[in-house]
Design a protein around this motif. Structure first.
Motif, PDB file in Angstrom:
ATOM      1  N   GLN A  95       0.846  -1.193   0.000  1.00 13.56           N
ATOM      2  CA  GLN A  95       0.000   0.000   0.000  1.00 13.56           C
ATOM      3  C   GLN A  95       0.883   1.246   0.000  1.00 13.56           C
ATOM      4  OE1 GLN A  95      -2.924  -0.004   3.102  1.00 13.56           O
ATOM      5  NE2 GLN A  95      -3.777  -2.004   2.516  1.00 13.56           N
ATOM      6  N   PHE A  96       0.587   2.093  -0.969  1.00  7.05           N
ATOM      7  CA  PHE A  96       1.267   3.395  -1.084  1.00  7.05           C
ATOM      8  C   PHE A  96       0.186   4.481  -1.104  1.00  7.05           C
ATOM      9  CE2 PHE A  96       3.827   0.178  -3.080  1.00  7.05           C
ATOM     10  CZ  PHE A  96       5.119   0.436  -2.662  1.00  7.05           C
ATOM     11  N   SER A  97       0.556   5.647  -0.618  1.00  6.97           N
ATOM     12  CA  SER A  97      -0.411   6.776  -0.657  1.00  6.97           C
ATOM     13  C   SER A  97       0.325   8.099  -0.766  1.00  6.97           C
ATOM     14  CB  SER A  97      -1.280   6.770   0.606  1.00  6.97           C
ATOM     15  OG  SER A  97      -0.483   7.022   1.754  1.00  6.97           O
ATOM     16  N   LEU A  98      -0.356   9.055  -1.377  1.00  8.22           N
ATOM     17  CA  LEU A  98       0.163  10.429  -1.482  1.00  8.22           C
ATOM     18  C   LEU A  98      -0.921  11.369  -0.980  1.00  8.22           C
ATOM     19  CD1 LEU A  98       2.508  12.207  -2.527  1.00  8.22           C
ATOM     20  CD2 LEU A  98       1.269  12.380  -4.699  1.00  8.22           C
ATOM     21  N   THR A  99      -0.572  12.108   0.045  1.00  5.50           N
ATOM     22  CA  THR A  99      -1.541  13.015   0.673  1.00  5.50           C
ATOM     23  C   THR A  99      -1.234  14.465   0.269  1.00  5.50           C
ATOM     24  OG1 THR A  99      -1.801  11.538   2.538  1.00  5.50           O
ATOM     25  CG2 THR A  99      -2.508  13.842   2.847  1.00  5.50           C
ATOM     26  N   VAL A 100      -2.285  15.146  -0.220  1.00  2.49           N
ATOM     27  CA  VAL A 100      -2.177  16.583  -0.577  1.00  2.49           C
ATOM     28  C   VAL A 100      -2.762  17.371   0.597  1.00  2.49           C
ATOM     29  CG1 VAL A 100      -2.783  18.386  -2.201  1.00  2.49           C
ATOM     30  CG2 VAL A 100      -2.388  16.012  -3.014  1.00  2.49           C
ATOM     31  N   SER A 101      -1.938  18.168   1.215  1.00  3.06           N
ATOM     32  CA  SER A 101      -2.397  18.956   2.381  1.00  3.06           C
ATOM     33  C   SER A 101      -2.771  20.368   1.942  1.00  3.06           C
ATOM     34  CB  SER A 101      -1.315  18.975   3.451  1.00  3.06           C
ATOM     35  OG  SER A 101      -0.130  19.563   2.957  1.00  3.06           O
ATOM     36  N   LYS A 102      -3.732  20.931   2.699  1.00  2.00           N
ATOM     37  CA  LYS A 102      -4.181  22.306   2.443  1.00  2.00           C
ATOM     38  C   LYS A 102      -4.543  22.495   0.987  1.00  2.00           C
ATOM     39  CE  LYS A 102      -1.338  24.186   6.172  1.00  2.00           C
ATOM     40  NZ  LYS A 102      -0.275  25.167   6.539  1.00  2.00           N
ATOM     41  N   SER A 103      -5.491  21.691   0.567  1.00  2.00           N
ATOM     42  CA  SER A 103      -5.883  21.726  -0.838  1.00  2.00           C
ATOM     43  C   SER A 103      -6.538  23.043  -1.200  1.00  2.00           C
ATOM     44  CB  SER A 103      -6.856  20.581  -1.114  1.00  2.00           C
ATOM     45  OG  SER A 103      -8.021  20.711  -0.326  1.00  2.00           O
ATOM     46  N   ALA A 104      -6.486  23.372  -2.446  1.00  2.00           N
ATOM     47  CA  ALA A 104      -7.083  24.592  -3.002  1.00  2.00           C
ATOM     48  C   ALA A 104      -7.911  24.193  -4.212  1.00  2.00           C
ATOM     49  CB  ALA A 104      -5.992  25.583  -3.385  1.00  2.00           C
ATOM     50  N   PRO A 105      -8.787  25.048  -4.681  1.00  2.00           N
ATOM     51  CA  PRO A 105      -9.615  24.683  -5.832  1.00  2.00           C
ATOM     52  C   PRO A 105      -8.790  24.289  -7.041  1.00  2.00           C
ATOM     53  CG  PRO A 105     -10.537  26.583  -4.750  1.00  2.00           C
ATOM     54  CD  PRO A 105      -9.240  26.343  -4.076  1.00  2.00           C
ATOM     55  N   GLU A 106      -7.595  24.907  -7.148  1.00  2.00           N
ATOM     56  CA  GLU A 106      -6.800  24.528  -8.311  1.00  2.00           C
ATOM     57  C   GLU A 106      -6.243  23.114  -8.218  1.00  2.00           C
ATOM     58  OE1 GLU A 106      -4.347  27.373  -5.755  1.00  2.00           O
ATOM     59  OE2 GLU A 106      -6.388  27.176  -6.484  1.00  2.00           O
ATOM     60  N   ASN A 107      -6.377  22.503  -7.029  1.00  2.00           N
ATOM     61  CA  ASN A 107      -5.938  21.120  -6.893  1.00  2.00           C
ATOM     62  C   ASN A 107      -6.987  20.144  -7.389  1.00  2.00           C
ATOM     63  OD1 ASN A 107      -4.528  22.150  -3.793  1.00  2.00           O
ATOM     64  ND2 ASN A 107      -3.404  21.807  -5.675  1.00  2.00           N
ATOM     65  N   SER A 108      -8.103  20.609  -7.819  1.00  2.00           N
ATOM     66  CA  SER A 108      -9.121  19.716  -8.348  1.00  2.00           C
ATOM     67  C   SER A 108      -8.631  19.095  -9.659  1.00  2.00           C
ATOM     68  CB  SER A 108     -10.427  20.476  -8.579  1.00  2.00           C
ATOM     69  OG  SER A 108     -10.906  21.016  -7.370  1.00  2.00           O
TER      70      SER A 108
END
Length: 1003
Positions: free
Chosen positions: A888-901
Motif C-alpha cells: 500500500q502506497f499513498s500520497l496526501t495533498v495537504s491544504k488543498s485549493a480549488p486549483e488542486n481539483s
C-alpha cells in the motif's frame, strides 16, 4: 552171553540211528539258513556320456529250474524323486513301462533281451540327461516262496561330452613317393571324472568301406601299429609321439603310393567301471586331410620269374643257425617292384615288401623281437633269412615265394602271379641240452608295492642270458622290459628306462626281476626267456610266463558341497570324502582363483599335524571317521570374493615311509556373490521454479540399510544432450566438484546430507542455464567380513528442473472514485497493489495529475524502489508520501485549493533482480482515476448537482466543459504572467519535471 551180545548190538544200532537223525537235522538246519536265489547286476556307478549307449547286464542264480527262461523287469528312480519308481521295460509284459518310456521302448531305442535263460541285457541306444538315476533289475519269482534276493541296482550318471578333437591341417596335401609326412592332432577332455584318452591315426582309401588303422596310442600309452603298417613301424618309418598335454604327432618317414587317401585322427575317452573294466564312453574324429602321393615312373615288364631256395645245411641241431637264401631271376628286375616271402609249409615266416619293408608272421613276431629272426635283401636278386637258435619245431619243408608288384595310378600295388620255389627240407634234431625254466604261474601284488618275479633254471651247461618281457592286457605282443646278458650286462628297454627296474642272478640257477612302485597298468603276462650260449652263439632258449595282477589301492576322493553359490558373509562347508582301505593318508586343500593362480590352504599330514598356508581365521577343519570312509570338512567362515574359486582336496597314501601317487578330487567351484541391492530412492520427478530463486533438490533413501551401509552420491546435470557431473560425495562424505563446473558456479552450488539419509543439492540464484535433468546416483557400499569395502549396483532418480521467468502479472486497485474536499482540507490519493508474483519484487510508484480528461497528464510525485522520493512539482511540504504496509502506497495533498481539483491516478512499475541484467522492469500498471473536487464554503451542493445534470442532458455538459476549458486557459495565462516563468514555492503546480523511468546505477 548170547542175550547180552544181542542187547549190545541192539543198543549200538539205536545209537547209530540217533546219530544219523541228528546229522540229518543239522544238515537241514544249515541248508535252511542259506539264501539260494541271488540276483546280480553290473556294479555302479556307471558314468556315461550324453547321447551315448548304455548297457546293463543282469543275472539270476539259485532258482529251481536253471534251464527255464526267467522273466525280468527294469525300473528306475530319478534323483529328483528318489522314492518314486518308474517302470521301463519287461520281458513278459509289453505294457509294463510308463508313458514316459513307451515311445522309446516301441521304437527299440530301449531294449531288454535274454542272453541266456538266467540273464538279460538292458540297453539304451542314446542316453538322455533325464535317464540319470538308480536302475533296478528285478526277476519275476514264479516259485511258491521267496528265498534270497530278486533284484539288484545299478547307479547311472549321465555326464556331458567334453571330448574335443581337432587337426590344424584340413586342406589337401600333395607329396612325392618317398617323402616324409608329419601331421598333428589336438585331443583333450574337460570332464571332472578320471578318464584316459587313446588316439589313433586312420587312412581311409577310396573305394574301401572301412578305414585302416595306421598307428595308435592306447589309454596306457602303448603304441600299436595297424596290420598293414606293422612292418614300416618295426623299421622305424612310422612313429606317433605325444607332445605336451594334448598334441599327438604322426610321422611317416617314407610315403608309399598306398598311403594315398584321407587321413584323420580319432580320439576315444575311456573310463574304468567299478568292476575294473575299461569302457569307451565317447569317441570323436578330427576333420579328414586328403593326401595325394605321386608315383615314381616304372618301366612295365611282363617277364616271368624264376625263384630258387637254398641252404648251406639241411641237417641242424637245436640251437644252431638256419640260413635260407632266395634267388629271383627276371628280365629288367632292377626296375621292377618285387615281394619275397619265406614259408615253412603254409606258415609264412617273414616277407620283404616292394618298398623293402620287413613284415613278420604272427607266429614268429616274438622271435623277431628277440633277435632270433632276421631277413634282408642282399641285392636286387638275392634275399636271405636267418633263424637262430633253431628249435626242433622249426624243422620241415621251406619255400621261397616271389611275385611282381604293379603299381597303379592310385599308388596301390597289385600283385602279379606268384612263383614258388621247390621245397627245401630242413631237419633239426634235439641237442643234448637239458635246459628247463620254471616260474610261478600267478602273482598278485598291491599297487605301489614292489613286484618280484623269480625264474628257476635247470640243466645248465653253458653261459646263460635272460630277457624279461611283458604282455599287457591291451595287446597281444610282448615288449622287452630288461635283459641280462651272459657277460652280466644289464640293459633296460623302452618305457621302463625311466622306471626303477632291476634284473639279477642271485644264484647260478636263479634269475630275478624287481619292479618298484607298480601300478594297475603293470598287470599282464610276464615272460622269462633264458638262452644258453656257446662261444658267442645262442644254442638253446626256453621261456616261461607268469600272470601278474596289480591290485589298486582304491581310494576314491570326492568333493561335494551343499551350497556353492553364497552371498558375501555366508558360511560354506566343503566335504571331501576319502573312500578306501584305512591307510595313513595326507590330505591337502587348495584353491584355484579365476586368474588360474592356486593357493594351498592347509595340509593335514598322516600323523595328524596341520600345516596352514591360508588364513586360519577364515578356514576351519573337521574330520569324521567311518568304517570305509573319512570325511574331511573345510568350513569357510563368512565367505568373501577372496575365497571364491575352485576348491580341490588331494589325498596321498603314506606307505613305506613315502607318499604315494596323490589322488585329487573333482574340483568344486564356490561362487561368492554380492547381496542383491535393496536400495530404493525417492525424489520429486519435476520441479518448477523461478529464475534467480534458490532451489533445493532432495534425493532420499527409503529402503532399509544393511548394518555396514555407506553411501556415495553423485549429482549429474543433463541439458541439451550434454551430461556433466556437478558434485559428488564418496562413502566418507568427501565432496568433490565435477571438472566441468566453473569456479563461479561452485559458489552457488552446495550439497549436504541429512537424516534418513537424504541428499540435498542446493542451487542459489538459479539461472536459465541451470534448467534440465538432474540425476541423483547413489551407490551403496558394504563392508566384507575381511574389512574390504565393495559397492552394489547404483540406483538413480531423475528430477526435471524447469526455470521460468516470474509472472509479470501486477494488479492494483482500479476503482473509479470521486472525492469532494473543502478548501484547505487534506485529501489522500491511494495506490494499493492487490497481487504480485514474487516476494522479491520492488516497486516504483508515480502519481499523475490531470486537470480534466483529454489534457496531458503530469507526474507530480515519484517514490523510487530504493526509497528515494522526488517531488516533481517542488511544492515543499504540501505532498506527503505514505507507505504503511508493503503493498500500500499513498500520497496526501495537504491544504488543498480549488486549483488542486482534477483527476489523480498512480502508475506502479514492478522490478525484479537479475544477476546477468541487474534490476529489470517487468510490469507496469495504472490505477483507476480519483476525481477530486476542491470547493469553497457554500459550493459543496452545487457541483454534485451539476455533475449529476451532465448525465441527464446533452447541452449542459457541453456548456460546462467549454467553460472549464476557457477558465483553465485564462488561469494558466494569468499564473504565467504573475510568476515570470518561475514556479511559486507555495503553489502545487510547479514546472513539469521529466520522469526518469530507468533507475540509476546506485538504484
Amino acid at each position: 552171553m548170547q542175550r547180552e551180545s544181542d542187547w549190545c548190538e541192539h543198543c549200538a544200532f539205536r545209537m547209530r540211528c540217533c546219530r544219523a537223525s541228528l546229522l540229518l537235522c543239522l544238515t537241514l538246519l544249515l541248508h535252511s539258513g542259506e539264501a539260494k536265489v541271488l540276483t546280480e547286476a553290473q556294479s555302479g556307478p556307471l558314468y556315461r556320456v550324453l547321447g551315448a549307449p548304455l548297457s546293463i547286464s543282469c543275472t539270476v542264480s539259485g532258482l529251481a529250474s536253471d534251464n527255464t527262461q526267467k522273466e525280468f523287469e527294469f525300473r528306475v528312480t530319478k534323483p529328483t524323486q528318489p522314492t518314486f519308481e518308474i517302470n521301463i521295460i519287461s520281458t513278459s509284459d509289453e505294457s509294463f513301462g510308463y508313458a514316459i518310456y513307451n515311445q522309446r521302448v516301441a521304437s527299440k531305442e530301449i531294449t531288454l533281451k535274454h542272453v541266456s535263460p538266467n540273464s538279460v541285457l538292458f540297453e539304451i541306444q542314446s542316453l538322455q540327461k533325464g535317464d540319470e538315476g538308480d536302475f533296478e533289475c528285478a526277476v519275476i519269482n514264479t516259485e511258491s516262496a521267496y528265498d534270497g534276493t530278486y533284484n539288484a541296482k545299478t547307479i547311472v550318471k549321465v555326464i556331458d561330452n567334453s571330448l574335443s578333437v581337432s587337426s590344424p591341417v584340413s586342406t589337401p596335401l600333395s607329396y612325392n613317393e618317398g617323402d616324409a609326412l608329419t601331421l598333428t592332432c589336438q585331443a583333450s577332455s574337460n570332464t571332472i571324472q578320471h578318464t584316459h584318452l587313446s588316439l589313433a591315426w586312420h587312412l581311409h582309401k577310396d573305394g574301401e568301406d572301412d578305414a585302416r588303422p595306421i598307428i595308435s596310442l592306447d589309454r596306457d600309452f602303448t603304441l600299436s601299429p595297424g596290420p598293414t603298417f606293422e612292418g614300416r613301424y618295426r623299421a622305424g618309418l612310422i612313429t606317433l609321439d605325444k607332445m605336451g598335454e594334448a598334441t599327438y604327432r604322426l610321422h611317416m618317414a617314407r610315403l608309399e603310393l598306398s598311403d594315398q587317401g584321407r587321413i584323420y585322427c580319432r580320439a576315444q575317452e575311456w573310463i574304468q567301471d567299478p568292476d575294473r573294466s575299461w569302457y569307451t564312453i565317447t569317441q570323436k574324429d578330427a576333420e579328414e586331410t586328403t593326401l595325394h602321393v605321386k608315383a615314381r615312373e616304372v618301366v612295365p615288364d611282363t617277364s616271368s620269374l624264376v625263384v630258387r631256395i637254398s641252404t648251406q645245411q639241411t641237417t641242424l641241431q637245436e640251437g644252431q643257425e638256419l640260413s635260407l637264401s632266395c634267388n629271383v631271376d627276371a628280365h629288367n628286375l632292377e626296375k621292377r617292384f618285387l615281394s619275397v616271402a619265406w614259408l615253412r609249409g603254409s606258415v609264412e615266416l617273414a616277407r620283404i615288401g616292394p618298398a623293402g619293408i620287413l613284415s613278420v608272421g604272427p607266429e614268429y613276431s616274438g622271435r623277431e623281437k628277440g633277435g632270433e629272426l632276421r631277413a634282408t635283401r642282399i641285392r636286387d636278386t638275392d634275399y636271405r633269412l636267418r633263424l637262430q637258435p633253431v628249435r626242433t619245431e622249426d624243422q620241415g619243408e621251406y619255400f621261397c615265394r616271389a611275385w611282381l608288384q604293379d603299381r597303379g595310378q592310385d599308388g596301390a600295388f597289385t600283385a602279379g602271379e606268384a612263383q614258388t620255389s621247390s621245397p627245401q627240407l630242413v631237419s633239426i634234431s634235439a641237442s643234448e641240452s637239458g635246459l628247463s625254466v620254471e616260474m610261478q604261474h600267478n602273482v598278485s601284488v598291491d599297487e605301489d608295492d614292489r613286484l618280484k618275479l623269480t625264474c628257476k633254471v635247470d640243466g645248465v651247461k653253458g653261459q646263460l642270458s635272460v630277457t624279461w618281457e611283458r604282455q599287457s592286457t591291451s595287446t597281444t605282443l610282448f615288449e622287452n622290459i630288461i635283459s641280462l646278458s651272459q657277460e652280466g650286462v644289464m640293459e633296460i628297454e623302452g618305457e621302463f628306462a625311466s622306471r626303477r627296474v632291476r634284473a639279477a642272478r642271485p644264484a647260478t640257477d636263479t634269475f630275478t626281476l624287481e619292479l618298484d612302485e607298480v601300478t594297475p597298468s603293470d598287470s599282464g603276462i610276464y615272460q622269462c626267456s633264458v638262452s644258453e650260449w656257446k662261444t658267442n652263439s645262442k644254442t638253446h632258449s626256453q621261456s616261461k610266463t607268469s600272470t601278474v595282477t596289480v591290485s589298486p589301492i582304491e581310494s576314491s576322493v570326492k568333493l561335494i558341497s551343499r551350497n556353492t553359490l553364497v552371498t558375501v558373509g555366508e558360511n560354506v562347508k566343503l566335504m571331501c570324502r576319502v573312500q578306501g582301505p584305512r591307510v595313513p593318508t595326507t590330505l591337502s586343500w587348495s584353491l584355484q582363483h579365476e586368474d588360474s593362480t592356486t593357493d594351498n590352504i592347509l595340509t593335514l599330514k598322516w600323523n595328524g599335524d596341520i600345516s596352514w598356508s591360508g588364513d586360519q581365521h577364515v578356514y576351519q577343519l573337521e574330520v569324521e571317521n567311518k568304517a570305509m570312509e573319512v570325511t574331511h570338512s573345510l568350513l569357510i567362515n563368512g565367505a568373501s570374493p577372496r575365497e571364491a574359486g575352485k576348491y580341490q582336496c588331494q589325498a596321498s597314501a603314506f606307505i613305506q615311509n613315502a607318499h604315494k601317487k596323490p589322488r585329487p578330487s573333482n574340483p568344486v567351484a564356490v561362487m561368492v556373490q554380492y547381496p542383491v541391492s535393496k536400495l530404493s530412492l525417492t525424489s520429486s520427478p519435476t520441479l518448477t521454479r523461478n529464475i534467480n530463486s534458490d532451489i533445493e533438490i532432495k534425493c532420499s533413501v527409503i529402503s532399509e540399510p544393511f548394518a555396514s551401509s555407506r553411501y556415495a552420491v553423485t549429482w549429474q546435470h543433463q541439458q541439451r544432450g550434454e551430461n556433466k557431473t556437478i558434485v559428488s560425495s564418496d562413502r566418507e562424505a568427501l565432496i568433490t566438484f565435477g571438472t566441468q563446473v566453473e569456479p563461479s558456479d561452485r559458489q552457488r552450488i552446495s550439497m549436504r546430507r541429512s537424516k534418513g539419509p537424504s541428499f540435498e543439492l542446493t542451487i542459489r540464484q538459479a539461472q536459465i542455464s541451470d534448467g534440465g535433468l538432474y540425476t541423483c546416483e547413489v551407490v551403496e557400499w558394504l563392508q566384507e567380513p575381511r574389512g574390504n569395502w565393495y559397492e552394489l549396483p547404483p540406483e538413480s532418480k531423475i528430477t526435471e528442473l524447469n526455470l521460468i521467468e516470474p509472472e509479470k502479472n501486477l494488479s492494483i486497485v482500479k476503482d473509479e472514485l470521486e472525492l469532494n474536499v473543502s478548501r484547505s482540507k487534506d485529501f489522500t490519493i491511494p495506490c494499493h497493489i492487490t497481487d504480485q508474483s514474487s516476494g522479491e519484487s520492488e516497486f516504483q510508484v508515480t502519481w499523475f495529475w490531470q486537470k480534466e480528461p483529454g489534457i496531458q497528464k503530469r507526474p507530480i510525485f515519484v517514490a523510487y524502489r530504493n526509497a528515494t522520493l522526488q517531488d516533481m512539482l517542488g511544492t515543499g511540504h504540501q505532498l506527503r508520501f505514505g507507505h504503511p504496509v508493503p503493498n500500500q502506497f499513498s500520497l496526501t495533498v495537504s491544504k488543498s485549493a480549488p486549483e488542486n481539483s482534477g483527476l489523480y491516478f498512480c502508475e506502479v512499475e514492478k522490478w525484479l533482480p537479475s544477476l546477468s541484467h541487474g534490476w529489470r522492469k517487468v510490469a507496469v500498471e495504472t490505477s483507476g482515476y480519483l476525481t477530486v473536487n476542491v470547493f469553497t464554503e457554500g459550493e459543496g451542493a452545487f457541483e454534485p448537482q451539476c455533475k449529476s445534470g451532465t448525465w441527464i442532458g446533452i447541452l449542459v455538459p457541453l456548456v460546462i466543459c467549454s467553460l472549464l476549458v476557457i477558465s483553465l486557459l485564462v488561469l494558466k495565462i494569468c499564473r504565467t504572467n504573475a510568476s515570470g516563468g518561475k514556479n511559486s514555492g507555495e503553489s502545487l503546480w510547479a514546472e513539469a519535471h521529466p520522469l526518469n523511468t530507468k533507475p540509476s546505477a546506485e538504484d
